[in-house]
Design an enzyme around this catalytic site. Structure first.
Site, short mmCIF file in Angstrom:
data_model
loop_
_atom_site.label_atom_id
_atom_site.label_comp_id
_atom_site.label_asym_id
_atom_site.label_seq_id
_atom_site.Cartn_x
_atom_site.Cartn_y
_atom_site.Cartn_z
N THR A 121 0.87 -1.18 0.00
CA THR A 121 0.00 0.00 0.00
C THR A 121 0.91 1.23 0.00
O THR A 121 1.66 1.44 0.95
CB THR A 121 -0.91 -0.02 1.25
OG1 THR A 121 -1.62 -1.26 1.25
CG2 THR A 121 -1.87 1.15 1.25
N LEU A 151 -6.39 -8.44 0.81
CA LEU A 151 -6.61 -9.56 1.73
C LEU A 151 -6.65 -9.05 3.17
O LEU A 151 -6.09 -8.02 3.50
CB LEU A 151 -5.54 -10.64 1.56
CG LEU A 151 -4.06 -10.33 1.84
CD1 LEU A 151 -3.74 -10.25 3.30
CD2 LEU A 151 -3.19 -11.37 1.17
N GLU A 153 -5.98 -10.16 7.26
CA GLU A 153 -5.34 -11.15 8.12
C GLU A 153 -6.44 -11.97 8.79
O GLU A 153 -7.50 -11.47 9.11
CB GLU A 153 -4.46 -10.46 9.16
CG GLU A 153 -3.22 -9.87 8.53
CD GLU A 153 -2.41 -9.02 9.49
OE1 GLU A 153 -2.48 -9.23 10.70
OE2 GLU A 153 -1.69 -8.13 8.99
N LYS A 202 -6.82 2.01 -2.93
CA LYS A 202 -6.50 1.21 -1.74
C LYS A 202 -6.63 2.05 -0.47
O LYS A 202 -7.24 1.64 0.52
CB LYS A 202 -5.07 0.65 -1.88
CG LYS A 202 -4.54 -0.06 -0.66
CD LYS A 202 -5.31 -1.33 -0.33
CE LYS A 202 -4.91 -1.84 1.05
NZ LYS A 202 -5.58 -3.05 1.43
N LEU A 248 -20.17 -3.08 10.66
CA LEU A 248 -21.06 -2.36 11.57
C LEU A 248 -21.08 -3.03 12.94
O LEU A 248 -22.09 -3.03 13.62
CB LEU A 248 -22.48 -2.29 10.99
CG LEU A 248 -22.69 -1.32 9.83
CD1 LEU A 248 -24.15 -1.32 9.39
CD2 LEU A 248 -22.26 0.10 10.18
N CYS A 258 -2.61 -2.20 9.06
CA CYS A 258 -3.03 -1.46 7.87
C CYS A 258 -3.88 -0.22 8.16
O CYS A 258 -3.46 0.90 7.83
CB CYS A 258 -3.78 -2.39 6.93
SG CYS A 258 -2.68 -3.61 6.20
N LYS A 261 -2.21 3.00 9.87
CA LYS A 261 -1.18 3.69 9.07
C LYS A 261 -1.76 4.20 7.75
O LYS A 261 -1.35 5.26 7.26
CB LYS A 261 0.03 2.77 8.84
CG LYS A 261 -0.15 1.74 7.75
CD LYS A 261 1.14 1.03 7.41
CE LYS A 261 0.91 -0.11 6.43
NZ LYS A 261 0.40 0.31 5.12
N1 LIG Z 1 -1.15 -7.29 6.37
C1 LIG Z 1 -2.24 -7.08 5.67
O1 LIG Z 1 -3.32 -7.54 6.00
C2 LIG Z 1 -2.18 -6.27 4.39
C3 LIG Z 1 -3.28 -6.29 3.51
C4 LIG Z 1 -3.22 -5.56 2.34
C5 LIG Z 1 -2.09 -4.78 2.07
N2 LIG Z 1 -1.05 -4.75 2.95
C6 LIG Z 1 0.12 -3.95 2.59
O2 LIG Z 1 1.11 -4.83 2.10
C7 LIG Z 1 2.40 -4.38 2.48
C8 LIG Z 1 3.11 -5.47 3.26
O3 LIG Z 1 2.40 -5.67 4.47
P1 LIG Z 1 2.68 -6.93 5.40
O4 LIG Z 1 1.66 -6.88 6.48
O5 LIG Z 1 2.83 -8.14 4.57
O6 LIG Z 1 4.12 -6.50 6.00
P2 LIG Z 1 5.13 -7.42 6.83
O7 LIG Z 1 5.87 -6.49 7.71
O8 LIG Z 1 4.43 -8.59 7.40
O9 LIG Z 1 6.14 -7.97 5.71
C9 LIG Z 1 7.02 -7.17 4.98
C10 LIG Z 1 8.24 -8.01 4.67
O10 LIG Z 1 9.09 -7.30 3.77
C11 LIG Z 1 10.44 -7.61 4.10
N3 LIG Z 1 11.32 -6.61 3.50
C12 LIG Z 1 11.55 -5.33 3.90
N4 LIG Z 1 12.40 -4.74 3.05
C13 LIG Z 1 12.70 -5.64 2.09
C14 LIG Z 1 13.50 -5.61 0.93
N5 LIG Z 1 14.17 -4.51 0.56
N6 LIG Z 1 13.60 -6.72 0.19
C15 LIG Z 1 12.94 -7.85 0.53
N7 LIG Z 1 12.15 -7.95 1.62
C16 LIG Z 1 12.03 -6.85 2.40
C17 LIG Z 1 10.44 -7.64 5.61
O11 LIG Z 1 11.55 -8.35 6.12
C18 LIG Z 1 9.10 -8.36 5.89
O12 LIG Z 1 9.27 -9.75 5.99
C19 LIG Z 1 2.18 -3.08 3.25
O13 LIG Z 1 2.26 -2.00 2.38
C20 LIG Z 1 0.77 -3.23 3.76
O14 LIG Z 1 0.15 -1.98 3.97
C21 LIG Z 1 -1.06 -5.48 4.08
#
Ligand SMILES: NC(=O)c1ccc[n+]([C@@H]2O[C@H](COP(=O)([O-])OP(=O)(O)OC[C@H]3O[C@@H](n4cnc5c(N)ncnc54)[C@H](O)[C@@H]3O)[C@@H](O)[C@H]2O)c1
Length: 428
Positions: A121, A151, A153, A202, A248, A258, A261
């Site tokens: 995001t 998705l 969690e 998003k 609701l 998410c 932030k």
């Molecule tokens: N968690 C959710 O439910 C969700 C849902 C939709 C979107 N998002 C978005 O997706 C993105 C990831 O979220 P997340 O919850 O999976 O984060 P997370 O912190 O669980 O995972 C991020 C991963 O990226 C790795 N990383 C960091 N820098 C890196 C690099 N340069 N090269 C390779 N790996 C690297 C970290 O070590 C970590 O394992 C965010 O932008 C978040 O907003 C998250």
């Protein structure tokens, strides 16, 4: 299709495992060596329903692998997804260091045309930013696509496999075609738009859902004051298809990695363009109120918190995950501890970690142990197991008889029949 996923967290790992299950050949890359070492041993770094089996099945079939090396994962990939974290910077803007580093490492290892699909995001304009970073380190041809992930969690595998829509933000016919093929086995609407709109969609989506939860919490507080029932009000509202029933449920507010932030980033984006974003700002203020109100009610009912023994069920920000980022449960526990209460917590997956959360608290191995000797019990996370608690056993374990159900999970009549003073959100 050969796919590389950069960032193997909640989004990267689930997306990688699901894409492998759809038949693609997927390499998940992460800079966290411990995480990759665990995954290579078949140990999941996160708790997520169905994930372990999905990963094992696809690793076994030779479709899914893990590495810390971009030189191993990137060459030959037709699609490279960026799924690294985009946390808040101290000023509320998005800390782009992980996206920037990922883009640079991808560019340095491209050996031919590839599509870089951004799943993280990210602020509007990131596609252009990623193009510039990659261009500065490679002569190879490539396209960048915004492909935001929706998705959730706790239900992430199912959400990925059966999404309501997939957004493809790009102006390149070649990239759009490839992204359509990548997701061809998934039967849902594929919405093609420009990258900026995809990036904004998003943030707008998460902020709207946050507004919806904050709105029902505002209604809930009013219900407590005037003697109405928030569930009935929510039913009356949600039955109107223009409103819809989802999001609701009154409670202690939204949290996780998410919404908080993304809401901050959405507000910041508005501010940067001279827009005060009054709706989203109010949702944020209401969210702070929703958490502290739980503790305020508890305090009022117990006649103060100091010296009181309180059991808290739940640490995770919601049921079905071990994620404690911005968890309302953590804030409730912290406020009780800071108020001088002696707190014991139970959560089947999540823990309060002093190095992360900044305070210490006792944990127990079952809800009944956490309730042992407590004057009050707070239900702070909506785990399924809390819906089927043995209330008689709970009552016997406790010294007092107060339940503050911040998730409206328990059956009021059953709780009162077992001798509890039962408080919940949105009901007097
Ligand atoms: N968690 C959710 O439910 C969700 C849902 C939709 C979107 N998002 C978005 O997706 C993105 C990831 O979220 P997340 O919850 O999976 O984060 P997370 O912190 O669980 O995972 C991020 C991963 O990226 C790795 N990383 C960091 N820098 C890196 C690099 N340069 N090269 C390779 N790996 C690297 C970290 O070590 C970590 O394992 C965010 O932008 C978040 O907003 C998250």
């Amino acid at each position: 299709m050969k796919v590389a996923i950069v960032g193997t967290g909640y989004v990267g790992l689930v997306s990688g495992a699901c894409l492998a299950d759809l038949g693609h050949s997927v390499v998940c890359i992460d800079t966290d060596e411990r995480k990759i070492a665990k995954l290579l041993q078949g140990i999941m770094p996160i708790y997520e329903k169905d994930l372990e089996e999905l990963v094992a099945r696809n690793v076994g079939a030779g479709r899914l692998s893990f590495t810390t090396s971009f030189a191993v994962g990137i060459p030959g990939a037709e699609v490279v997804s960026i799924a690294v974290g985009t946390p808040s910077a101290p000023d509320g803007s998005v800390d782009m260091q992980f996206v920037d580093a990922a883009a640079k490492a991808i560019g340095e290892n491209l050996t031919g045309y590839a599509i870089i699909a951004d799943k993280s995001t990210v602020p509007v304009g990131t596609s252009e930013r990623v193009v510039e970073i990659i261009k500065s380190v490679t002569q190879q041809d490539f396209d960048v696509v915004s492909n935001p992930e929706f998705l959730r969690e706790g239900t992430s595998v199912q959400d990925f496999m059966k999404p309501t829509r997939i957004i493809i933000g790009s102006g390149s016919a070649r990239a759009i075609e490839t992204m359509r093929s990548l997701y061809a086995p998934i039967d849902c609407a594929k919405l093609v738009m420009d990258a900026r709109s995809a990036e904004l969609a998003k943030y707008a989506c998460n902020s709207f859902l946050a507004v919806k939860i904050s709105f029902i919490n505002e209604v809930a507080h009013l219900c407590e004051m005037i003697g109405a029932d928030v569930d009935a009000v929510a039913e009356g509202m949600g039955s109107d298809p223009r409103i819809g029933k989802d999001f609701l449920r009154a409670g202690p507010g939204w949290g996780g990695g998410c919404f908080p932030k993304d809401v901050k980033a959405f507000i910041k984006l508005g501010a940067e363009h001279g827009h005060p974003m009054p709706v989203t700002n109010s949702a944020q203020a209401m969210n702070r109120l929703a958490r502290s109100r739980i503790v305020e009610r508890l305090k009022a009912e117990l006649g103060g918190l100091s010296g009181k023994k309180i059991g808290v069920l739940g640490v995770a920000y919601k049921g079905g995950t071990d994620d404690t980022r911005e968890s309302p449960a953590i804030d409730i526990i912290r406020e009780c501890v800071e108020g001088g209460a002696e707190v014991t917590v139970y959560d089947q997956e999540a823990r309060v970690v002093p190095e992360i959360h900044g305070f210490e608290v006792a944990h127990d191995d079952s809800p009944y142990e956490a309730a042992n000797g407590a004057e009050a019990l707070v239900v702070a996370t909506e785990w399924e197991e809390f819906k089927v608690l043995d209330l008689e056993k709970l009552k016997q374990a406790m010294a007092g008889n107060l339940i503050m159900d911040a998730r409206n999970l328990l059956d009021k009549e059953a709780a009162e029949k077992s001798g509890f003073r039962y408080m919940r959100v949105g009901k007097r």
